[in-house]
Write a protein that holds these residues in place. Sequence first.
Motif, PDB file in Angstrom:
ATOM      1  N   ASP A   8       7.069 -11.035   8.923  1.00 61.21           N
ATOM      2  CA  ASP A   8       7.794 -10.430  10.202  1.00 61.21           C
ATOM      3  C   ASP A   8       6.721 -10.378  11.222  1.00 61.21           C
ATOM      4  O   ASP A   8       5.897  -9.142  11.315  1.00 61.21           O
ATOM      5  CB  ASP A   8       8.358  -9.283   9.885  1.00 61.21           C
ATOM      6  N   ASP A   9       6.511 -11.197  12.188  1.00 61.40           N
ATOM      7  CA  ASP A   9       5.237 -11.159  13.351  1.00 61.40           C
ATOM      8  C   ASP A   9       5.822 -10.175  14.256  1.00 61.40           C
ATOM      9  O   ASP A   9       5.059  -9.545  14.848  1.00 61.40           O
ATOM     10  CB  ASP A   9       5.450 -12.528  14.126  1.00 61.40           C
ATOM     11  N   GLU A  10       7.054  -9.928  14.635  1.00 64.98           N
ATOM     12  CA  GLU A  10       7.415  -9.094  15.548  1.00 64.98           C
ATOM     13  C   GLU A  10       6.905  -7.511  14.993  1.00 64.98           C
ATOM     14  O   GLU A  10       6.611  -6.739  15.762  1.00 64.98           O
ATOM     15  CB  GLU A  10       8.975  -9.164  15.917  1.00 64.98           C
ATOM     16  N   MET A  11       7.320  -7.372  13.918  1.00 64.92           N
ATOM     17  CA  MET A  11       7.034  -5.999  13.361  1.00 64.92           C
ATOM     18  C   MET A  11       5.990  -5.771  12.698  1.00 64.92           C
ATOM     19  O   MET A  11       5.579  -4.439  12.424  1.00 64.92           O
ATOM     20  CB  MET A  11       8.177  -5.699  12.069  1.00 64.92           C
ATOM     21  N   ASN A  12       4.772  -6.704  12.645  1.00 65.75           N
ATOM     22  CA  ASN A  12       3.429  -6.752  12.224  1.00 65.75           C
ATOM     23  C   ASN A  12       3.674  -6.218  10.597  1.00 65.75           C
ATOM     24  O   ASN A  12       2.800  -5.451  10.523  1.00 65.75           O
ATOM     25  CB  ASN A  12       2.820  -5.802  12.930  1.00 65.75           C
ATOM     26  N   VAL A  13       4.614  -6.771   9.968  1.00 65.94           N
ATOM     27  CA  VAL A  13       4.784  -6.257   8.669  1.00 65.94           C
ATOM     28  C   VAL A  13       4.862  -7.442   7.573  1.00 65.94           C
ATOM     29  O   VAL A  13       5.522  -8.358   8.112  1.00 65.94           O
ATOM     30  CB  VAL A  13       6.065  -5.392   8.523  1.00 65.94           C
ATOM     31  N   GLY A  14       4.311  -7.370   6.674  1.00 62.07           N
ATOM     32  CA  GLY A  14       4.463  -8.612   5.446  1.00 62.07           C
ATOM     33  C   GLY A  14       5.320  -7.776   4.145  1.00 62.07           C
ATOM     34  O   GLY A  14       5.004  -6.652   3.795  1.00 62.07           O
ATOM     35  N   THR A  15       6.211  -8.428   3.605  1.00 64.50           N
ATOM     36  CA  THR A  15       7.063  -8.119   2.542  1.00 64.50           C
ATOM     37  C   THR A  15       6.703  -8.807   1.422  1.00 64.50           C
ATOM     38  O   THR A  15       6.744 -10.203   1.390  1.00 64.50           O
ATOM     39  CB  THR A  15       8.499  -7.724   2.690  1.00 64.50           C
ATOM     40  N   VAL A  16       6.392  -8.321   0.269  1.00 63.62           N
ATOM     41  CA  VAL A  16       6.307  -8.895  -0.884  1.00 63.62           C
ATOM     42  C   VAL A  16       7.552  -8.658  -1.962  1.00 63.62           C
ATOM     43  O   VAL A  16       7.726  -7.456  -2.207  1.00 63.62           O
ATOM     44  CB  VAL A  16       5.138  -8.554  -1.721  1.00 63.62           C
ATOM     45  N   LYS A  17       8.132  -9.694  -2.373  1.00 61.87           N
ATOM     46  CA  LYS A  17       9.379  -9.437  -3.222  1.00 61.87           C
ATOM     47  C   LYS A  17       9.176  -9.930  -4.546  1.00 61.87           C
ATOM     48  O   LYS A  17       8.578 -11.380  -4.372  1.00 61.87           O
ATOM     49  CB  LYS A  17      10.672  -9.962  -2.595  1.00 61.87           C
ATOM     50  N   TRP A  18       9.490  -9.411  -5.793  1.00 63.66           N
ATOM     51  CA  TRP A  18       9.354 -10.061  -7.148  1.00 63.66           C
ATOM     52  C   TRP A  18      10.287  -9.292  -7.997  1.00 63.66           C
ATOM     53  O   TRP A  18       9.989  -8.393  -8.590  1.00 63.66           O
ATOM     54  CB  TRP A  18       7.936  -9.604  -7.230  1.00 63.66           C
ATOM     55  N   GLN A  19      11.322 -10.141  -8.386  1.00 63.05           N
ATOM     56  CA  GLN A  19      12.198  -9.624  -9.206  1.00 63.05           C
ATOM     57  C   GLN A  19      12.588  -7.962  -9.328  1.00 63.05           C
ATOM     58  O   GLN A  19      12.456  -7.425 -10.248  1.00 63.05           O
ATOM     59  CB  GLN A  19      11.829  -9.843 -10.872  1.00 63.05           C
ATOM     60  N   GLY A  20      13.144  -7.688  -8.115  1.00 62.40           N
ATOM     61  CA  GLY A  20      13.543  -6.195  -7.893  1.00 62.40           C
ATOM     62  C   GLY A  20      12.702  -5.340  -7.180  1.00 62.40           C
ATOM     63  O   GLY A  20      12.949  -4.231  -7.086  1.00 62.40           O
ATOM     64  N   LEU A  21      11.321  -5.717  -7.435  1.00 61.54           N
ATOM     65  CA  LEU A  21      10.258  -5.078  -6.565  1.00 61.54           C
ATOM     66  C   LEU A  21      10.124  -5.623  -5.338  1.00 61.54           C
ATOM     67  O   LEU A  21      10.172  -6.464  -5.228  1.00 61.54           O
ATOM     68  CB  LEU A  21       9.146  -4.873  -7.484  1.00 61.54           C
ATOM     69  N   GLU A  22       9.644  -4.520  -4.330  1.00 60.99           N
ATOM     70  CA  GLU A  22       9.463  -4.811  -2.963  1.00 60.99           C
ATOM     71  C   GLU A  22       8.472  -3.931  -2.517  1.00 60.99           C
ATOM     72  O   GLU A  22       8.338  -2.739  -2.546  1.00 60.99           O
ATOM     73  CB  GLU A  22      10.715  -4.712  -2.203  1.00 60.99           C
ATOM     74  N   PHE A  23       7.507  -4.455  -1.870  1.00 63.06           N
ATOM     75  CA  PHE A  23       6.363  -3.819  -1.213  1.00 63.06           C
ATOM     76  C   PHE A  23       5.998  -4.368   0.172  1.00 63.06           C
ATOM     77  O   PHE A  23       6.257  -5.438   0.566  1.00 63.06           O
ATOM     78  CB  PHE A  23       4.846  -4.206  -2.138  1.00 63.06           C
ATOM     79  N   SER A  24       5.721  -3.416   1.117  1.00 61.01           N
ATOM     80  CA  SER A  24       5.549  -3.640   2.511  1.00 61.01           C
ATOM     81  C   SER A  24       3.987  -3.532   2.587  1.00 61.01           C
ATOM     82  O   SER A  24       3.461  -2.522   2.109  1.00 61.01           O
ATOM     83  CB  SER A  24       6.335  -2.818   3.370  1.00 61.01           C
ATOM     84  N   ILE A  25       3.716  -4.580   3.533  1.00 64.29           N
ATOM     85  CA  ILE A  25       2.126  -4.403   3.704  1.00 64.29           C
ATOM     86  C   ILE A  25       2.045  -4.320   5.274  1.00 64.29           C
ATOM     87  O   ILE A  25       2.534  -5.041   6.297  1.00 64.29           O
ATOM     88  CB  ILE A  25       1.615  -5.771   3.487  1.00 64.29           C
ATOM     89  N   ASP A  26       1.394  -3.305   5.643  1.00 66.75           N
ATOM     90  CA  ASP A  26       1.141  -2.928   7.067  1.00 66.75           C
ATOM     91  C   ASP A  26       0.018  -3.801   7.867  1.00 66.75           C
ATOM     92  O   ASP A  26      -0.952  -3.624   7.340  1.00 66.75           O
ATOM     93  CB  ASP A  26       0.841  -1.341   7.670  1.00 66.75           C
ATOM     94  N   LEU A  27       0.478  -4.680   8.598  1.00 68.85           N
ATOM     95  CA  LEU A  27      -0.457  -5.787   8.910  1.00 68.85           C
ATOM     96  C   LEU A  27      -1.324  -5.359  10.469  1.00 68.85           C
ATOM     97  O   LEU A  27      -1.789  -6.323  11.027  1.00 68.85           O
ATOM     98  CB  LEU A  27       0.264  -7.112   9.290  1.00 68.85           C
ATOM     99  N   ALA A  28      -0.777  -4.364  10.980  1.00 68.33           N
ATOM    100  CA  ALA A  28      -1.440  -3.707  12.085  1.00 68.33           C
ATOM    101  C   ALA A  28      -2.922  -3.652  12.037  1.00 68.33           C
ATOM    102  O   ALA A  28      -3.637  -3.753  12.911  1.00 68.33           O
ATOM    103  CB  ALA A  28      -0.966  -2.340  12.575  1.00 68.33           C
ATOM    104  N   LYS A  29      -3.597  -3.224  10.842  1.00 62.80           N
ATOM    105  CA  LYS A  29      -4.995  -3.045  10.657  1.00 62.80           C
ATOM    106  C   LYS A  29      -5.526  -4.489  10.236  1.00 62.80           C
ATOM    107  O   LYS A  29      -6.897  -4.516   9.795  1.00 62.80           O
ATOM    108  CB  LYS A  29      -5.318  -2.292   9.550  1.00 62.80           C
TER     109      LYS A  29
END
Length: 456
Positions: A196-217
Amino acid sequence: MSNAENTSGRYILTLPLKTELYQEHILEKRFRLGEQLYNKFLNFEKKKYFEMTKRKDYRNAQSLIKDYTYQIKSLNNASDISKETKKMIQDFKKQRKEQYDIIYNIKKMFNWPEFGFGMDMKKYRGYYKKNLNSQICNNLAVRCFRAFEKMEEELIKDQYRSDEDKVNPCVHYKRKDSLKSLCGSQNTTGIRFILDDEMNVGTVKWQGLEFSIDLAKCTLYEWKALQSEICYCAVKREKIKGKWKYYIQLTLKGHVPDKFNKQTGELKRQLGKGSVGLYFTSTSLTVSTENSVKTYPLEIKNHEDKKTELLQKMDTSRRATNPYNYNEDGTSKEKCEINGWHFSKAYKKYRAELYEIFRKECEEKKLLQEILANEVIASGDVFNCNKMDFKFLQRNLGKKIQSASPAMLKTTIERKLSYHDVSINEISYSNLNPVLEEKNISKKNLEDMATLIRQF
């Protein structure tokens, strides 16, 4: 991968995952199931491989290939090669090709190609589908196929080695916690990364699991890399200070983004001009340029005293908690007489400390080799090096070559040169030896050897 447009190139970007405790438990379970699946599948393919290789026609074809290869080599090494000799060589090559075709047909009969491994995996992956999707299971099947391929390559080389130098390769099962990554084959199903370029966030999805990555740094290099098309993703884990840390590995399409020096603004990883001679030994690299010759030691500082102390403590703890697994004279019992091992908390603590020492040494060696590789590629644009069998050296030298890792350094240099579409020219000792005898140069004289290789 050059600086020009190259859509067929691939490179990897690794980003850390922020995980919660329940997510770590699920990830640990999935990696454990991945190890179980790999071992069960490997056991099945191993039985099939032994059934295939014990056939009489398969063994006869292999022995004939060996004989034909010896005869071709002896004829090629003859001082005078006549027309009759050339004809004999061609006949032997045709006969050898016929034997290769026999082996190929036998492998086809046993469904042995890589595609066949994927078909065999269908029998196993149904039980694991809640945790491991089909792409990950197929990737484990491909890893298994690659393991058999490497074993067969070494078995072929062993045929032409003496009894002392034979490697006797085999395929290995995954030990507990030895599986470090689970990989998919595309970014649409299974392990997915969504940017998500606007929110500077990357999301990893894997069979029910979801991880957010803060791309600001993220650094400028990482932002440029994330603009490339994602081929597939992998979840990687690394044990740091006794605790698992998880990462997402993105395999991206295209060429590696350029890196700039923050202070000067100049491009990093730039090629120099001129020819360069690289002379690898088991513990050093000598670099010869048109202006200078320099030898770099590759061995890093090993904490052998600390390792020995921890190993002794681990042995004492293991003997105290498992006295029934040892004989009266202190030797370990036979494998069939051992009823499992039990490890105390102290043993696990010592083992974690030992693993951390090895991890730090590995990271230090990798960092030093990356810096040295940058210096090497900046010294010229034409590279020659001596050809070495590093696997053979590893068998004979052991700890020395493990501490120096010249093969790893060579791979790093080749990777960095590939960004500029440059490769290293390998010169075998069969070509070097006549020149060494003529000029009376010793192989122990590193500077002369590197200079000779540069001028070759």
